[in-house]
Design a protein around this motif. Sequence first.
Motif, PDB file in Angstrom:
ATOM      1  N   ASP A 187       0.855  -1.184   0.000  1.00  0.00           N
ATOM      2  CA  ASP A 187       0.000   0.000   0.000  1.00  0.00           C
ATOM      3  C   ASP A 187       0.899   1.243   0.000  1.00  0.00           C
ATOM      4  O   ASP A 187       1.456   1.610   1.049  1.00  0.00           O
ATOM      5  N   PRO A 188       1.076   1.890  -1.149  1.00  0.00           N
ATOM      6  CA  PRO A 188       0.494   1.537  -2.445  1.00  0.00           C
ATOM      7  C   PRO A 188       1.368   0.555  -3.214  1.00  0.00           C
ATOM      8  O   PRO A 188       2.543   0.362  -2.874  1.00  0.00           O
ATOM      9  N   ILE A 189       0.807  -0.042  -4.265  1.00  0.00           N
ATOM     10  CA  ILE A 189       1.541  -0.925  -5.163  1.00  0.00           C
ATOM     11  C   ILE A 189       1.870  -0.156  -6.435  1.00  0.00           C
ATOM     12  O   ILE A 189       0.993   0.457  -7.043  1.00  0.00           O
ATOM     13  N   ASP A 190       3.137  -0.178  -6.807  1.00  0.00           N
ATOM     14  CA  ASP A 190       3.561   0.522  -8.017  1.00  0.00           C
ATOM     15  C   ASP A 190       3.015  -0.221  -9.241  1.00  0.00           C
ATOM     16  O   ASP A 190       3.402  -1.362  -9.502  1.00  0.00           O
ATOM     17  N   PRO A 191       2.113   0.392 -10.005  1.00  0.00           N
ATOM     18  CA  PRO A 191       1.533  -0.320 -11.153  1.00  0.00           C
ATOM     19  C   PRO A 191       2.541  -0.604 -12.256  1.00  0.00           C
ATOM     20  O   PRO A 191       2.317  -1.492 -13.091  1.00  0.00           O
ATOM     21  N   ARG A 192       3.660   0.128 -12.273  1.00  0.00           N
ATOM     22  CA  ARG A 192       4.663  -0.102 -13.317  1.00  0.00           C
ATOM     23  C   ARG A 192       5.474  -1.371 -13.050  1.00  0.00           C
ATOM     24  O   ARG A 192       5.982  -1.979 -13.987  1.00  0.00           O
ATOM     25  N   PHE A 193       5.584  -1.776 -11.780  1.00  0.00           N
ATOM     26  CA  PHE A 193       6.333  -2.979 -11.434  1.00  0.00           C
ATOM     27  C   PHE A 193       5.683  -3.595 -10.192  1.00  0.00           C
ATOM     28  O   PHE A 193       6.216  -3.508  -9.089  1.00  0.00           O
ATOM     29  N   LYS A 208       2.127  -8.988  -6.277  1.00  0.00           N
ATOM     30  CA  LYS A 208       1.515  -8.271  -5.157  1.00  0.00           C
ATOM     31  C   LYS A 208       0.041  -7.956  -5.408  1.00  0.00           C
ATOM     32  O   LYS A 208      -0.757  -7.961  -4.460  1.00  0.00           O
ATOM     33  N   ILE A 209      -0.331  -7.690  -6.652  1.00  0.00           N
ATOM     34  CA  ILE A 209      -1.742  -7.422  -6.946  1.00  0.00           C
ATOM     35  C   ILE A 209      -2.579  -8.673  -6.715  1.00  0.00           C
ATOM     36  O   ILE A 209      -3.637  -8.629  -6.060  1.00  0.00           O
ATOM     37  N   ALA A 210      -2.107  -9.808  -7.228  1.00  0.00           N
ATOM     38  CA  ALA A 210      -2.831 -11.069  -7.024  1.00  0.00           C
ATOM     39  C   ALA A 210      -2.857 -11.459  -5.552  1.00  0.00           C
ATOM     40  O   ALA A 210      -3.843 -12.022  -5.061  1.00  0.00           O
ATOM     41  N   LEU A 211      -1.797 -11.133  -4.833  1.00  0.00           N
ATOM     42  CA  LEU A 211      -1.731 -11.465  -3.406  1.00  0.00           C
ATOM     43  C   LEU A 211      -2.796 -10.700  -2.625  1.00  0.00           C
ATOM     44  O   LEU A 211      -3.493 -11.272  -1.769  1.00  0.00           O
ATOM     45  N   THR A 212      -2.949  -9.410  -2.890  1.00  0.00           N
ATOM     46  CA  THR A 212      -3.933  -8.614  -2.155  1.00  0.00           C
ATOM     47  C   THR A 212      -5.366  -8.966  -2.560  1.00  0.00           C
ATOM     48  O   THR A 212      -6.293  -8.813  -1.764  1.00  0.00           O
ATOM     49  N   HIS A 219      -5.962 -10.555   4.420  1.00  0.00           N
ATOM     50  CA  HIS A 219      -4.835 -10.101   5.244  1.00  0.00           C
ATOM     51  C   HIS A 219      -3.573 -10.780   4.719  1.00  0.00           C
ATOM     52  O   HIS A 219      -3.107 -11.771   5.296  1.00  0.00           O
ATOM     53  N   PRO A 220      -3.005 -10.255   3.646  1.00  0.00           N
ATOM     54  CA  PRO A 220      -1.864 -10.928   3.009  1.00  0.00           C
ATOM     55  C   PRO A 220      -0.610 -10.865   3.860  1.00  0.00           C
ATOM     56  O   PRO A 220      -0.416  -9.937   4.651  1.00  0.00           O
ATOM     57  N   PHE A 221       0.222 -11.876   3.689  1.00  0.00           N
ATOM     58  CA  PHE A 221       1.504 -11.898   4.363  1.00  0.00           C
ATOM     59  C   PHE A 221       2.461 -10.925   3.678  1.00  0.00           C
ATOM     60  O   PHE A 221       2.245 -10.496   2.540  1.00  0.00           O
ATOM     61  N   ASP A 222       3.515 -10.599   4.370  1.00  0.00           N
ATOM     62  CA  ASP A 222       4.533  -9.721   3.816  1.00  0.00           C
ATOM     63  C   ASP A 222       5.194 -10.399   2.614  1.00  0.00           C
ATOM     64  O   ASP A 222       5.669 -11.529   2.722  1.00  0.00           O
ATOM     65  N   PRO A 223       5.233  -9.746   1.439  1.00  0.00           N
ATOM     66  CA  PRO A 223       5.807 -10.383   0.247  1.00  0.00           C
ATOM     67  C   PRO A 223       7.253 -10.813   0.424  1.00  0.00           C
ATOM     68  O   PRO A 223       7.651 -11.883  -0.049  1.00  0.00           O
ATOM     69  N   TYR A 224       8.060 -10.000   1.110  1.00  0.00           N
ATOM     70  CA  TYR A 224       9.468 -10.360   1.310  1.00  0.00           C
ATOM     71  C   TYR A 224       9.584 -11.597   2.187  1.00  0.00           C
ATOM     72  O   TYR A 224      10.414 -12.471   1.942  1.00  0.00           O
ATOM     73  N   ASP A 225       8.739 -11.690   3.205  1.00  0.00           N
ATOM     74  CA  ASP A 225       8.744 -12.848   4.092  1.00  0.00           C
ATOM     75  C   ASP A 225       8.389 -14.113   3.315  1.00  0.00           C
ATOM     76  O   ASP A 225       9.018 -15.164   3.479  1.00  0.00           O
ATOM     77  N   LEU A 226       7.372 -14.032   2.450  1.00  0.00           N
ATOM     78  CA  LEU A 226       6.992 -15.179   1.638  1.00  0.00           C
ATOM     79  C   LEU A 226       8.136 -15.602   0.718  1.00  0.00           C
ATOM     80  O   LEU A 226       8.480 -16.791   0.622  1.00  0.00           O
TER      81      LEU A 226
END
Length: 358
Positions: free
Chosen positions: A103-109, A193-197, A202-209
């Motif tokens: 939050d927020p997610i960069d739409p370019r990457f 990250k978009i698919a995750l949210t 309540h998504p997990f931290d992407p780096y942790d995953l």
Amino acid sequence: IIRRVGSNRQTQTQISVNFSHLQHTNSSILTNASAISRRFNGCPDERTNLSTGGLRMNRFIVSQNSGIQGPTSTCTDFESLDSRSTIGDYVVFVDESGDANLDPIDPRFPMLNLVFCLIRKDHYIDFVVPQLHQLKIDFFGHADLILHESEMRRQTGAFAILADGDVYSRWMRELLAWIEQTDVAVISACIDKIALTRRYAHPFDPYDLAIRFCLERTRQFLAANNQSQRLTQVIFESRGKRHDRAAGLEFDQILKQANPLGHHLPDFSQFPLDPLFIPKRANLAGHQLCDLLARPLAKWSFNASSHRRPMQIIQPKLIAHKVFPQTGWRRPHRSRRSSYWPGNTRLNPPANSSHAPR
């Protein structure tokens, strides 16, 4: 004559005392040197021992590097970790492309791609480091330049010379040849990250995953290469004291299975891992290799036609690549099987499988 004899005896006595003190001092120096060697042997440094036979890697020579930050900034006495543990044959370099922000997610990457590069230490010292240094000297005149994929792509700073088409073509040809000749096992985890949210309230931290997925495959690689009870150093790029401390604690929790995310819990007890946090300015060849691989792997995860030439070189070295969550796209069949161990790569497990986080 009596005074001279007495003086000579006194001189001999003084010489004897001084020689005894010298022996004691020399013994103390040797004892301290041995303690220092035991304490610091194995921490990462790209320096090597030189011998008449040429460049040889004895093992990583250790120095107190003020640039090393985080919970392991002071090298650990390995004897206190496990009397049976010895220094392993491999070193692991870690880097990523993208960020973990939801939050927020960069739409370019809108993705985070984490890359682990596992390299034998002797190959790293004998080939990877000197060849990269020579490549830099040939094009830029010195080896202090740090390769960064984004600056190369934008042709900014020292990489402005790549704006010349002929220079750029030669540079990319030589750089890809260096990557192709490097004997490295690559493990990659790409988090959409978009698919995750969208999938998890309540998504997990992407780096942790991503780091959990990569560590699981790292353990399998070490087991397949007889590294049980041998200490392997995992070298992260330092992001500051607070970030490094948090990452170090999370790393330890994963190894201790303190916060499991699924039913499958890999056992790291037989494969000790030591996280180190070293800043980019240290100019480590392993980190620059990871940086060059991270973005092509991230783009290729969602577009099979992206970075076609680099991926032809990277793909045979890729022993594990995971995209999470599953987005419906599957990587095309690889014509060349991995030379490390048989079996299929765990790519896109469904969210309800035993490998997915709960």
